[in-house]
Design an enzyme around this catalytic site. Structure first.
Site, PDB file in Angstrom:
ATOM      1  N   HIS A   3       0.854  -1.164  -0.008  1.00 40.43           N
ATOM      2  CA  HIS A   3      -0.104   0.063  -0.014  1.00 40.43           C
ATOM      3  C   HIS A   3       0.940   1.294   0.034  1.00 40.43           C
ATOM      4  O   HIS A   3       1.799   1.403   0.685  1.00 40.43           O
ATOM      5  CB  HIS A   3      -0.925  -0.028   1.235  1.00 40.43           C
ATOM      6  CG  HIS A   3      -2.293   0.706   1.162  1.00 40.43           C
ATOM      7  ND1 HIS A   3      -3.559   0.220   0.602  1.00 40.43           N
ATOM      8  CD2 HIS A   3      -2.532   2.107   1.168  1.00 40.43           C
ATOM      9  CE1 HIS A   3      -4.061   1.123   0.772  1.00 40.43           C
ATOM     10  NE2 HIS A   3      -3.814   2.152   0.913  1.00 40.43           N
ATOM     11  N   ASP A  28     -14.158   2.931   6.534  1.00 39.32           N
ATOM     12  CA  ASP A  28     -13.086   3.742   5.887  1.00 39.32           C
ATOM     13  C   ASP A  28     -13.619   3.995   4.673  1.00 39.32           C
ATOM     14  O   ASP A  28     -13.250   5.390   4.094  1.00 39.32           O
ATOM     15  CB  ASP A  28     -11.790   2.766   5.721  1.00 39.32           C
ATOM     16  CG  ASP A  28     -10.775   3.333   5.133  1.00 39.32           C
ATOM     17  OD1 ASP A  28     -10.311   4.442   5.718  1.00 39.32           O
ATOM     18  OD2 ASP A  28     -10.380   2.977   3.996  1.00 39.32           O
ATOM     19  N   ARG A  31     -12.936  12.822   3.954  1.00 41.37           N
ATOM     20  CA  ARG A  31     -11.681  13.599   4.388  1.00 41.37           C
ATOM     21  C   ARG A  31     -11.209  14.039   3.101  1.00 41.37           C
ATOM     22  O   ARG A  31     -10.598  15.234   3.060  1.00 41.37           O
ATOM     23  CB  ARG A  31     -10.682  12.358   4.669  1.00 41.37           C
ATOM     24  CG  ARG A  31     -10.682  12.055   6.288  1.00 41.37           C
ATOM     25  CD  ARG A  31      -9.543  10.714   6.375  1.00 41.37           C
ATOM     26  NE  ARG A  31      -8.259  11.201   5.935  1.00 41.37           N
ATOM     27  CZ  ARG A  31      -7.295  10.150   5.645  1.00 41.37           C
ATOM     28  NH1 ARG A  31      -7.941   8.943   5.472  1.00 41.37           N
ATOM     29  NH2 ARG A  31      -6.044  10.264   5.368  1.00 41.37           N
ATOM     30  N   SER A  55      -6.464   4.382   8.314  1.00 44.18           N
ATOM     31  CA  SER A  55      -7.210   4.139   6.930  1.00 44.18           C
ATOM     32  C   SER A  55      -6.436   3.190   6.350  1.00 44.18           C
ATOM     33  O   SER A  55      -7.080   1.854   5.902  1.00 44.18           O
ATOM     34  CB  SER A  55      -7.266   5.449   6.224  1.00 44.18           C
ATOM     35  OG  SER A  55      -7.388   4.917   4.778  1.00 44.18           O
ATOM     36  N   LYS A  83      -7.797  -1.295   6.503  1.00 42.11           N
ATOM     37  CA  LYS A  83      -7.832  -2.167   5.269  1.00 42.11           C
ATOM     38  C   LYS A  83      -7.080  -3.212   5.022  1.00 42.11           C
ATOM     39  O   LYS A  83      -7.472  -4.344   4.705  1.00 42.11           O
ATOM     40  CB  LYS A  83      -7.594  -1.379   4.109  1.00 42.11           C
ATOM     41  CG  LYS A  83      -8.684  -0.123   3.738  1.00 42.11           C
ATOM     42  CD  LYS A  83      -8.609   0.521   2.300  1.00 42.11           C
ATOM     43  CE  LYS A  83      -7.438   1.441   2.275  1.00 42.11           C
ATOM     44  NZ  LYS A  83      -7.794   2.935   2.960  1.00 42.11           N
TER      45      LYS A  83
HETATM   46  N1  URA Z   1      -4.173   5.631   1.562  1.00 41.06           N
HETATM   47  C1  URA Z   1      -5.383   5.282   2.382  1.00 41.06           C
HETATM   48  O1  URA Z   1      -5.591   4.082   2.128  1.00 41.06           O
HETATM   49  N2  URA Z   1      -5.583   6.300   3.095  1.00 41.06           N
HETATM   50  C2  URA Z   1      -5.005   7.166   3.310  1.00 41.06           C
HETATM   51  O2  URA Z   1      -5.463   7.880   4.174  1.00 41.06           O
HETATM   52  C3  URA Z   1      -3.901   7.723   2.749  1.00 41.06           C
HETATM   53  C4  URA Z   1      -3.323   6.693   1.663  1.00 41.06           C
END
Ligand code: URA
Length: 435
Positions: free
Chosen positions: A82, A161, A168, A183, A187
């Site tokens: 990620h 989320d 956001r 966040s 996930k």
């Molecule tokens: N990626 C995400 O999943 N969340 C964030 O807040 C920033 C990048």
């Protein structure tokens, strides 16, 4: 509990306990707490921060807002990657199929565009028919069948989320270490990852501008990953300048296909081999990073990564003719406008944030929760920092459908380009690896 009291508690710098956080997240998902109150709370978190305990409770509440995918009985480690968000950062599009082609399962849960940065879900949806909202059963089945699937947060997987992320994006509350960390890690908990490789971006085009803050974010996410049973490591990488040549949803799909065909930009490939190499090492597929990089290069040469990408497109309902005919299958903008320079010298700076904002102004990103994006538009770069530039040369091509904000986009882009007589120093792409 009263949401108003909890907002004012956070606004004054108070610490929310686990029950209070659970009440807020559940209330938002079940639509008992309205969006405007959560928006106020998020702004309070943005301004006042969160304690370490609050971050863990918030992360857990987000993950538990939906189901946690249970991989019991399904062999092998599940490895995910990620990024904290960048400009031209389409690396997940290449890494997921490429690492899966090496025999590792990659169940990836990604997001849409945030602020001036692009999102993997939006990019994939520019392939006609491609579905990013698979059911849990479909997601698991696809991993069993082909070893790779990329989805977004859904109404069943981390719905909290999904909603807070969109909010956001529309309330200027993205650049917060607790909100980014919760966040991302929520996930990965929801997706049941065993291993996570993080790409923590730092620089002008990142949500994190300074290296010490990027390190703090990386260390926090590594610690949280471990707390929730995910073996996590991070690379801190340069986001002062855009990655690759393409900024925009369909344009980045085309670039990902080029990379899987063995072509594409060097800086993009360098990052792919490093992140992917670590995915293979930490997933126990190879002994060291050099072996990992070699294997990934071989898989590209043999066309195995591309084959896996095609299988994933077919499995998720997309038009796989995009592999051979990207220009025919992907949405194309009506106009291609060249952005030229009147200066001569070296391209000293190409500010990633300004390039990202210019692409947003052309329509590639959202300003409101429900804004529609235009997948066809974006910016194709022709010069990178360090290149020589002649008077009248094209720096970029804008792919445009609507000229309303074209002028603003041009101004934004050009204000991010600096051409001087001095040759710039060599740029480092990967600053640090942290375990
Ligand atoms: N990626 C995400 O999943 N969340 C964030 O807040 C920033 C990048």
């Amino acid at each position: 509990m009263q949401i108003l009291n909890l907002i004012s508690k956070k606004r004054s710098g108070g610490i929310l306990n686990k029950e209070e956080i659970g009440y807020i997240v559940k209330g938002f998902v079940e639509e008992e707490i309205p969006e405007y109150q959560i928006a106020a709370l998020i702004m309070a978190i943005f301004l006042k921060g969160m304690s370490r305990e609050e971050i863990s409770s918030f992360t857990q509440a987000l993950a538990l807002s939906g189901e946690i995918i249970n991989w019991t009985g399904i062999e092998g480690k599940r490895v995910d990657k990620h990024s904290t968000g960048g400009v031209g950062d389409g690396t997940s599009l290449v890494l997921a199929p490429l690492v899966a082609a090496a025999g590792i399962s990659v169940p990836m849960i990604c997001g849409r565009g945030l602020g001036h940065t692009g999102g993997t879900v939006d990019k994939l949806e520019s392939i006609p028919g491609f579905k990013t909202d698979l059911s849990i059963q479909q997601f698991i089945e696809q991993i069993k069948q082909i070893g790779v699937a990329i989805i977004g947060q859904t109404d069943k997987i981390n719905p909290a989320d999904k909603k807070i992320y969109a909010l956001r994006n529309a309330t200027a509350t993205v650049e917060s270490i607790p909100l980014i960390a919760s966040s991302i890690i929520s996930k990965k908990i929801a997706g049941g990852a065993d291993v996570l490789i993080l790409d923590v971006k730092v620089g002008k085009g990142s949500f994190i501008k300074k290296k010490d803050r990027a390190k703090k974010l990386a260390e926090l996410m590594i610690e949280m990953g471990k707390e929730f049973g995910i073996k996590t490591m991070a690379l801190i990488t340069n986001m002062d300048y855009p990655l690759g040549w393409m900024v925009g949803n369909a344009l980045e799909i085309k670039q990902a296909i080029d990379v899987l065909k063995g072509e594409g930009p060097e800086n993009f490939k360098e990052l792919i081999f490093c992140l992917g190499g670590w995915m293979l090492v930490e997933g126990n597929r190879v002994k060291n990073i050099e072996e990992g990089k070699e294997l990934l290069k071989e898989l590209i040469e043999q066309g195995k990564g591309l084959e896996k990408f095609e299988q994933m497109i077919v499995a998720q309902g997309g038009d796989s003719r995009v592999i051979d005919n990207p220009d025919k299958i992907l949405p194309q903008a009506k106009e291609k406008i060249k952005i030229q320079t009147l200066q001569q010298g070296y391209l000293q700076d190409l500010d990633a944030r300004k390039v990202g904002v210019a692409a947003m102004l052309l329509g590639s990103g959202r300003e409101k929760v429900d804004s529609l994006i235009d997948c066809a538009v974006g910016i194709q770069l022709h010069k990178k920092v360090g290149d020589t530039v002649e008077k009248g040369e094209t720096l970029a091509t804008f792919h445009v459908n609507n000229q309303d904000k074209l002028h603003l986009a041009q101004e934004m882009f050009l204000s991010g380009c600096r051409i001087t007589k001095r040759k710039p120093k060599k740029i480092s792409l990967i600053y640090e690896e942290i375990k």
